[in-house]
Motif scaffolding. Structure first.
Motif, PDB file in Angstrom:
ATOM      1  N   ASP A 146     -42.243 -49.551 -40.766  1.00  0.00           N
ATOM      2  CA  ASP A 146     -43.239 -48.754 -41.471  1.00  0.00           C
ATOM      3  C   ASP A 146     -42.659 -48.283 -42.802  1.00  0.00           C
ATOM      4  OD1 ASP A 146     -44.895 -48.966 -39.234  1.00  0.00           O
ATOM      5  OD2 ASP A 146     -44.120 -47.120 -38.357  1.00  0.00           O
ATOM      6  N   VAL A 147     -43.441 -48.394 -43.881  1.00  0.00           N
ATOM      7  CA  VAL A 147     -42.894 -48.053 -45.192  1.00  0.00           C
ATOM      8  C   VAL A 147     -43.856 -47.209 -46.021  1.00  0.00           C
ATOM      9  CG1 VAL A 147     -41.536 -50.190 -45.253  1.00  0.00           C
ATOM     10  CG2 VAL A 147     -43.784 -50.143 -46.327  1.00  0.00           C
ATOM     11  N   GLY A 148     -43.266 -46.409 -46.908  1.00  0.00           N
ATOM     12  CA  GLY A 148     -44.018 -45.725 -47.946  1.00  0.00           C
ATOM     13  C   GLY A 148     -44.757 -44.473 -47.542  1.00  0.00           C
ATOM     14  N   CYS A 149     -45.581 -44.004 -48.480  1.00  0.00           N
ATOM     15  CA  CYS A 149     -46.327 -42.757 -48.298  1.00  0.00           C
ATOM     16  C   CYS A 149     -47.078 -42.713 -46.976  1.00  0.00           C
ATOM     17  CB  CYS A 149     -47.348 -42.584 -49.423  1.00  0.00           C
ATOM     18  SG  CYS A 149     -46.722 -42.654 -51.108  1.00  0.00           S
ATOM     19  N   MET A 150     -47.788 -43.814 -46.668  1.00  0.00           N
ATOM     20  CA  MET A 150     -48.677 -43.839 -45.515  1.00  0.00           C
ATOM     21  C   MET A 150     -48.111 -44.647 -44.355  1.00  0.00           C
ATOM     22  SD  MET A 150     -50.931 -41.908 -46.837  1.00  0.00           S
ATOM     23  CE  MET A 150     -52.175 -41.933 -45.565  1.00  0.00           C
ATOM     24  N   GLN A 151     -46.833 -45.052 -44.466  1.00  0.00           N
ATOM     25  CA  GLN A 151     -46.141 -45.767 -43.396  1.00  0.00           C
ATOM     26  C   GLN A 151     -46.915 -46.994 -42.916  1.00  0.00           C
ATOM     27  OE1 GLN A 151     -42.681 -44.578 -41.873  1.00  0.00           O
ATOM     28  NE2 GLN A 151     -43.096 -44.631 -44.070  1.00  0.00           N
ATOM     29  N   VAL A 152     -47.241 -47.874 -43.851  1.00  0.00           N
ATOM     30  CA  VAL A 152     -47.911 -49.124 -43.525  1.00  0.00           C
ATOM     31  C   VAL A 152     -46.908 -50.060 -42.862  1.00  0.00           C
ATOM     32  CG1 VAL A 152     -49.137 -51.126 -44.453  1.00  0.00           C
ATOM     33  CG2 VAL A 152     -49.506 -48.850 -45.457  1.00  0.00           C
ATOM     34  N   ASN A 153     -47.282 -50.653 -41.748  1.00  0.00           N
ATOM     35  CA  ASN A 153     -46.373 -51.510 -40.999  1.00  0.00           C
ATOM     36  C   ASN A 153     -46.355 -52.921 -41.587  1.00  0.00           C
ATOM     37  OD1 ASN A 153     -45.696 -53.490 -38.632  1.00  0.00           O
ATOM     38  ND2 ASN A 153     -44.954 -51.490 -37.960  1.00  0.00           N
TER      39      ASN A 153
END
Length: 209
Positions: free
Chosen positions: A99-106
């Motif tokens: 999960d990455v970034g502001c919104m934790q997109v997988n």
């Protein structure tokens, strides 16, 4: 003194040193813009962002853009390049669900979300993808509660627990809006009393060493 320095730099044909980039507001600004453009319920996306990658810095709450979570362990990094390097190292070890970034997109479940890791960690690109996904869920489900649950998991127990955290954060975002990093500095710091509700920040997220 600063004006004198700037005048000297201009006379010498030099540019003034750039101000340090403020990472504390990048996600929040992207989120507010996405909420407005997509006509989403006020502050819902901020509450999700806080739940996914929220952290407190200097007593103020922000959504941190350089957040990575894999194998149940999350980390806050100081800058984008450090976060990218960590993801690259995870992939070399064979880790795929990240999960990455502001919104934790997988990155595993959404392999076509971003052209590259540089884009994946861009606050606007990350937030826009998450906002579009949530809006698409709502288009199918016609229910924001169920849409928020699906954003995290379609497994009922996991979705229910996640929604409870988002709902708690939404309540606090509305009540404690002056505690957000992009709010004007408060005239007087509000004292949080023992037993008062606190932010439901991501579990198992630590500062990267």
């Amino acid at each position: 003194m600063r004006r004198v320095l700037l005048s000297i730099l201009l006379l010498l044909g030099l540019s003034a040193p750039a101000a340090a980039e403020d990472h504390t507001q990048a996600c929040l600004q992207a989120i507010r813009k996405a909420e407005k453009e997509r006509r989403m319920p006020g502050r819902l996306l901020i509450a999700i962002g806080v739940t996914e990658s929220g952290r407190e810095i200097g007593g103020r709450l922000t959504v941190w853009p350089w957040t990575v979570n894999a194998d149940g362990q999350g980390r806050y990094f100081a800058d984008k390049q450090a976060a990218i390097a960590h993801v690259q190292a995870l992939r070399k070890r064979g880790v795929r669900s990240i999960d990455v970034g502001c919104m934790q997109v997988n990155l595993h479940w959404h392999p076509k979300a971003f052209a590259d890791l540089e884009t994946a960690f861009d606050p606007v690109a990350n937030v826009d993808y998450a906002a579009d996904m949530l809006k698409e869920f709502h288009g199918d489900l016609r229910n924001w509660t169920r849409s928020v649950k699906h954003y995290h998991s379609r497994t009922p127990d996991k979705g229910d627990a996640y929604f409870d955290r988002v709902a708690a954060n939404l309540r606090l975002v509305l009540l404690r809006r002056n505690d957000l990093a992009d709010a004007p500095p408060p005239r007087r710091r509000r004292v949080i009393r023992p037993g008062e509700e606190t932010w439901q920040l991501p579990p198992q997220v630590a500062e990267a060493g």
